[in-house]
Design a protein around this motif. Sequence first.
Motif, PDB file in Angstrom:
ATOM      1  N   GLN A  44     -20.155  40.209  13.837  1.00 13.39           N
ATOM      2  CA  GLN A  44     -20.806  41.248  13.042  1.00 13.39           C
ATOM      3  C   GLN A  44     -21.778  40.611  12.056  1.00 13.39           C
ATOM      4  O   GLN A  44     -21.729  39.415  11.812  1.00 13.39           O
ATOM      5  CB  GLN A  44     -19.755  42.043  12.277  1.00 13.39           C
ATOM      6  N   ARG A  45     -22.661  41.426  11.531  1.00 13.30           N
ATOM      7  CA  ARG A  45     -23.607  40.967  10.524  1.00 13.30           C
ATOM      8  C   ARG A  45     -22.879  40.909   9.179  1.00 13.30           C
ATOM      9  O   ARG A  45     -22.325  41.904   8.714  1.00 13.30           O
ATOM     10  CB  ARG A  45     -24.806  41.910  10.452  1.00 13.30           C
ATOM     11  N   ASP A  46     -22.893  39.742   8.556  1.00 12.73           N
ATOM     12  CA  ASP A  46     -22.156  39.522   7.311  1.00 12.73           C
ATOM     13  C   ASP A  46     -23.092  39.361   6.123  1.00 12.73           C
ATOM     14  O   ASP A  46     -24.105  38.662   6.214  1.00 12.73           O
ATOM     15  CB  ASP A  46     -21.288  38.263   7.419  1.00 12.73           C
ATOM     16  N   LEU A  47     -22.691  39.942   5.004  1.00 13.64           N
ATOM     17  CA  LEU A  47     -23.436  39.779   3.762  1.00 13.64           C
ATOM     18  C   LEU A  47     -23.184  38.389   3.199  1.00 13.64           C
ATOM     19  O   LEU A  47     -22.028  37.947   3.094  1.00 13.64           O
ATOM     20  CB  LEU A  47     -23.001  40.830   2.743  1.00 13.64           C
ATOM     21  N   LEU A  48     -24.259  37.696   2.820  1.00 13.14           N
ATOM     22  CA  LEU A  48     -24.146  36.365   2.228  1.00 13.14           C
ATOM     23  C   LEU A  48     -24.363  36.401   0.725  1.00 13.14           C
ATOM     24  O   LEU A  48     -23.626  35.768  -0.034  1.00 13.14           O
ATOM     25  CB  LEU A  48     -25.173  35.417   2.847  1.00 13.14           C
ATOM     26  N   ALA A  49     -25.399  37.096   0.300  1.00 11.77           N
ATOM     27  CA  ALA A  49     -25.761  37.083  -1.105  1.00 11.77           C
ATOM     28  C   ALA A  49     -26.706  38.242  -1.380  1.00 11.77           C
ATOM     29  O   ALA A  49     -27.433  38.682  -0.492  1.00 11.77           O
ATOM     30  CB  ALA A  49     -26.441  35.759  -1.475  1.00 11.77           C
ATOM     31  N   PHE A  50     -26.672  38.723  -2.620  1.00 14.11           N
ATOM     32  CA  PHE A  50     -27.675  39.697  -3.032  1.00 14.11           C
ATOM     33  C   PHE A  50     -28.042  39.480  -4.488  1.00 14.11           C
ATOM     34  O   PHE A  50     -27.284  38.877  -5.262  1.00 14.11           O
ATOM     35  CB  PHE A  50     -27.223  41.138  -2.775  1.00 14.11           C
ATOM     36  N   VAL A  51     -29.227  39.977  -4.822  1.00 17.58           N
ATOM     37  CA  VAL A  51     -29.715  39.941  -6.189  1.00 17.58           C
ATOM     38  C   VAL A  51     -30.170  41.352  -6.553  1.00 17.58           C
ATOM     39  O   VAL A  51     -30.766  42.048  -5.747  1.00 17.58           O
ATOM     40  CB  VAL A  51     -30.871  38.915  -6.357  1.00 17.58           C
ATOM     41  N   VAL A  52     -29.824  41.764  -7.768  1.00 11.27           N
ATOM     42  CA  VAL A  52     -30.233  43.082  -8.238  1.00 11.27           C
ATOM     43  C   VAL A  52     -31.441  42.943  -9.148  1.00 11.27           C
ATOM     44  O   VAL A  52     -31.769  41.838  -9.599  1.00 11.27           O
ATOM     45  CB  VAL A  52     -29.083  43.813  -8.956  1.00 11.27           C
ATOM     46  N   SER A  53     -32.080  44.060  -9.428  1.00 13.56           N
ATOM     47  CA  SER A  53     -33.335  44.022 -10.156  1.00 13.56           C
ATOM     48  C   SER A  53     -33.191  43.403 -11.540  1.00 13.56           C
ATOM     49  O   SER A  53     -34.137  42.824 -12.063  1.00 13.56           O
ATOM     50  CB  SER A  53     -33.931  45.425 -10.269  1.00 13.56           C
ATOM     51  N   GLY A  54     -32.003  43.492 -12.126  1.00  9.80           N
ATOM     52  CA  GLY A  54     -31.795  42.893 -13.440  1.00  9.80           C
ATOM     53  C   GLY A  54     -31.547  41.397 -13.385  1.00  9.80           C
ATOM     54  O   GLY A  54     -31.460  40.740 -14.434  1.00  9.80           O
ATOM     55  N   GLY A  55     -31.416  40.856 -12.165  1.00 12.50           N
ATOM     56  CA  GLY A  55     -31.241  39.418 -12.005  1.00 12.50           C
ATOM     57  C   GLY A  55     -29.833  38.991 -11.645  1.00 12.50           C
ATOM     58  O   GLY A  55     -29.601  37.824 -11.320  1.00 12.50           O
ATOM     59  N   GLY A  56     -28.877  39.905 -11.707  1.00 12.48           N
ATOM     60  CA  GLY A  56     -27.515  39.546 -11.339  1.00 12.48           C
ATOM     61  C   GLY A  56     -27.404  39.221  -9.867  1.00 12.48           C
ATOM     62  O   GLY A  56     -28.138  39.759  -9.040  1.00 12.48           O
ATOM     63  N   THR A  57     -26.494  38.307  -9.540  1.00  9.84           N
ATOM     64  CA  THR A  57     -26.330  37.868  -8.159  1.00  9.84           C
ATOM     65  C   THR A  57     -24.865  37.939  -7.734  1.00  9.84           C
ATOM     66  O   THR A  57     -23.957  37.966  -8.566  1.00  9.84           O
ATOM     67  CB  THR A  57     -26.825  36.427  -7.965  1.00  9.84           C
ATOM     68  N   HIS A  58     -24.691  37.963  -6.419  1.00 14.47           N
ATOM     69  CA  HIS A  58     -23.342  37.950  -5.847  1.00 14.47           C
ATOM     70  C   HIS A  58     -23.386  37.117  -4.586  1.00 14.47           C
ATOM     71  O   HIS A  58     -24.371  37.162  -3.845  1.00 14.47           O
ATOM     72  CB  HIS A  58     -22.873  39.373  -5.510  1.00 14.47           C
ATOM     73  N   TYR A  59     -22.307  36.370  -4.328  1.00 13.05           N
ATOM     74  CA  TYR A  59     -22.248  35.517  -3.143  1.00 13.05           C
ATOM     75  C   TYR A  59     -20.936  35.724  -2.390  1.00 13.05           C
ATOM     76  O   TYR A  59     -19.882  35.934  -2.998  1.00 13.05           O
ATOM     77  CB  TYR A  59     -22.346  34.040  -3.538  1.00 13.05           C
ATOM     78  N   ALA A  60     -21.029  35.624  -1.079  1.00 10.00           N
ATOM     79  CA  ALA A  60     -19.816  35.603  -0.265  1.00 10.00           C
ATOM     80  C   ALA A  60     -19.112  34.272  -0.482  1.00 10.00           C
ATOM     81  O   ALA A  60     -19.760  33.242  -0.755  1.00 10.00           O
ATOM     82  CB  ALA A  60     -20.176  35.772   1.209  1.00 10.00           C
ATOM     83  N   ASP A  61     -17.813  34.272  -0.352  1.00 12.81           N
ATOM     84  CA  ASP A  61     -17.040  33.051  -0.560  1.00 12.81           C
ATOM     85  C   ASP A  61     -17.495  31.931   0.378  1.00 12.81           C
ATOM     86  O   ASP A  61     -17.460  30.756   0.008  1.00 12.81           O
ATOM     87  CB  ASP A  61     -15.554  33.320  -0.354  1.00 12.81           C
ATOM     88  N   SER A  62     -17.931  32.302   1.568  1.00 11.53           N
ATOM     89  CA  SER A  62     -18.297  31.299   2.568  1.00 11.53           C
ATOM     90  C   SER A  62     -19.515  30.475   2.174  1.00 11.53           C
ATOM     91  O   SER A  62     -19.720  29.376   2.696  1.00 11.53           O
ATOM     92  CB  SER A  62     -18.544  31.973   3.914  1.00 11.53           C
ATOM     93  N   VAL A  63     -20.330  30.989   1.249  1.00 10.83           N
ATOM     94  CA  VAL A  63     -21.551  30.276   0.883  1.00 10.83           C
ATOM     95  C   VAL A  63     -21.615  29.952  -0.602  1.00 10.83           C
ATOM     96  O   VAL A  63     -22.565  29.285  -1.049  1.00 10.83           O
ATOM     97  CB  VAL A  63     -22.810  31.065   1.300  1.00 10.83           C
ATOM     98  N   LYS A  64     -20.644  30.399  -1.366  1.00 10.54           N
ATOM     99  CA  LYS A  64     -20.655  30.174  -2.811  1.00 10.54           C
ATOM    100  C   LYS A  64     -20.670  28.674  -3.109  1.00 10.54           C
ATOM    101  O   LYS A  64     -19.891  27.908  -2.542  1.00 10.54           O
ATOM    102  CB  LYS A  64     -19.428  30.839  -3.436  1.00 10.54           C
ATOM    103  N   GLY A  65     -21.581  28.286  -3.969  1.00 13.81           N
ATOM    104  CA  GLY A  65     -21.699  26.874  -4.313  1.00 13.81           C
ATOM    105  C   GLY A  65     -22.648  26.101  -3.419  1.00 13.81           C
ATOM    106  O   GLY A  65     -23.039  24.976  -3.742  1.00 13.81           O
ATOM    107  N   ARG A  66     -22.999  26.673  -2.275  1.00 19.29           N
ATOM    108  CA  ARG A  66     -23.928  26.008  -1.350  1.00 19.29           C
ATOM    109  C   ARG A  66     -25.267  26.734  -1.249  1.00 19.29           C
ATOM    110  O   ARG A  66     -26.305  26.094  -1.051  1.00 19.29           O
ATOM    111  CB  ARG A  66     -23.309  25.912   0.058  1.00 19.29           C
TER     112      ARG A  66
END
Length: 119
Positions: A44-66
């Motif tokens: 399936q298509r997996d979410l890796l990361a996103f950024v919101v207009s205010g600058g906040g970010t989120h990362y999937a555990d699989s890519v966090k730190g990399r």
Amino acid sequence: QVQLVESGGGLVQPGGSLTLSCAASGSTLDIYTMSWYRQAPGTQRDLLAFVVSGGGTHYADSVKGRFTISGLDATNTVHLQMTSLKPEDTAVYYCNAVGRDIRGNFNSWGHGTQVTVSS
């Protein structure tokens, strides 16, 4: 119609780095979030990361730190810096944007860019 164009994919050796870019084009864009997904064959298509207009970010555990997602720049382009790449990072990487333009709300996808991690 909001168009997204990804670039920067390619072949890289394990442990290497690559930076993907996604440029959004359209009229009077107000982008709420831009995200990166990936899809390997048969998965399936997996979410890796996103950024919101205010600058906040989120990362999937699989890519966090990399992986690091940039904020939107003045040209409505977002980048995904990928380091310490592993063979399991091999996939087609897709960009997604959610927001509003002169026509109303949009939820748009790019066509994808292939990333292959192999020696």
